[in-house]
Design a protein around this motif. Structure first.
Motif, mmCIF file in Angstrom:
data_model
loop_
_atom_site.group_PDB
_atom_site.id
_atom_site.type_symbol
_atom_site.label_atom_id
_atom_site.label_comp_id
_atom_site.label_asym_id
_atom_site.label_seq_id
_atom_site.Cartn_x
_atom_site.Cartn_y
_atom_site.Cartn_z
ATOM 1 N N GLU A 21 2.222 9.486 9.248
ATOM 2 C CA GLU A 21 2.655 9.324 10.744
ATOM 3 C C GLU A 21 2.051 7.931 11.150
ATOM 4 O OE1 GLU A 21 3.515 12.889 13.317
ATOM 5 O OE2 GLU A 21 2.122 13.394 12.025
ATOM 6 N N LYS A 154 7.378 10.903 8.038
ATOM 7 C CA LYS A 154 7.695 11.010 9.225
ATOM 8 C C LYS A 154 7.757 9.790 10.218
ATOM 9 C CE LYS A 154 5.051 15.250 8.704
ATOM 10 N NZ LYS A 154 3.926 16.018 9.120
ATOM 11 N N GLU A 155 8.143 10.005 11.028
ATOM 12 C CA GLU A 155 8.143 8.921 12.139
ATOM 13 C C GLU A 155 6.935 8.249 12.556
ATOM 14 O OE1 GLU A 155 9.902 7.856 16.750
ATOM 15 O OE2 GLU A 155 10.956 9.122 15.692
ATOM 16 N N LYS A 156 6.707 6.984 12.598
ATOM 17 C CA LYS A 156 5.379 6.414 12.602
ATOM 18 C C LYS A 156 4.813 6.657 14.335
ATOM 19 C CE LYS A 156 4.691 4.899 8.737
ATOM 20 N NZ LYS A 156 3.968 5.647 7.861
#
Length: 184
Positions: A21, A154-156
């Motif tokens: 992340e 995962k989305e940053k």
């Protein structure tokens, strides 16, 4: 032992330093071999910035690159400069010259410490000429493998607007170069 390809570059392993992340670039080990010379490989305690290196290599598919370690970041980057691709001299450089359907790779140098005067390994006379398609296929394969880790993460979570902008610019250029070179 003779190696089957005159130039081989591939990702041996790839990971996040912290977590998927927050890390903006991936790290790991690379196998780089030119003729019978192995420049880097796994289990020699060398870690590289994989995604940063992939972008630097993608840029060489459409442009020549002149090995100038004192002025440029290199093609294989240590990764301590984060998304900016700058700030750390630890790197591997070589010149890339496109001519008549071939690519000539020469002037290899590996900088192993933050002091290039004492930590540089030169490979005098190491030069290889390979087909442009062969070179392109290896670099595109490397870049696709590097991107795969990001595609499955995962989305940053990027709180800084400047870092977010740099991250978006990085991936815009990366994806444009990758798409342009996948179908040639």
């Amino acid at each position: 032992m003779k190696l089957s390809n005159p130039f081989t570059i591939k990702i041996e392993n790839q990971r996040w330093l912290c977590d998927d992340e927050h890390d903006l670039c991936s790290h790991g080990e690379i196998f780089l071999s030119v003729l019978d010379t192995i420049i880097t490989q796994s289990s020699v305690n060398e870690e590289w910035g994989i995604s940063e290196s992939a972008l630097a290599l993608l840029r060489t598919l459409e442009n020549d690159y002149c090995c100038e370690p004192e002025h440029d970041e290199g093609l294989i980057l240590h990764g301590c400069g984060a998304i900016l691709m700058m700030g750390c001299p630890i790197s591997i450089h070589w010149s890339v010259k496109h001519l008549d359907g071939h690519v000539t790779l020469s002037d290899f140098v590996k900088i192993t410490t933050t002091n290039p005067d004492t930590g540089s390994i030169y490979y005098p006379g190491l030069e290889v000429k390979i087909g442009s398609i062969d070179y392109k296929n290896q670099i595109v394969s490397f870049a696709l493998q590097a991107k795969e880790l990001f595609d499955h993460s995962k989305e940053k979570r990027i709180s800084d607007d400047y870092d977010k902008e740099l991250y978006e610019e990085f991936w815009t250029e990366y994806n444009q170069l990758l798409i342009r070179n996948m179908n040639l």
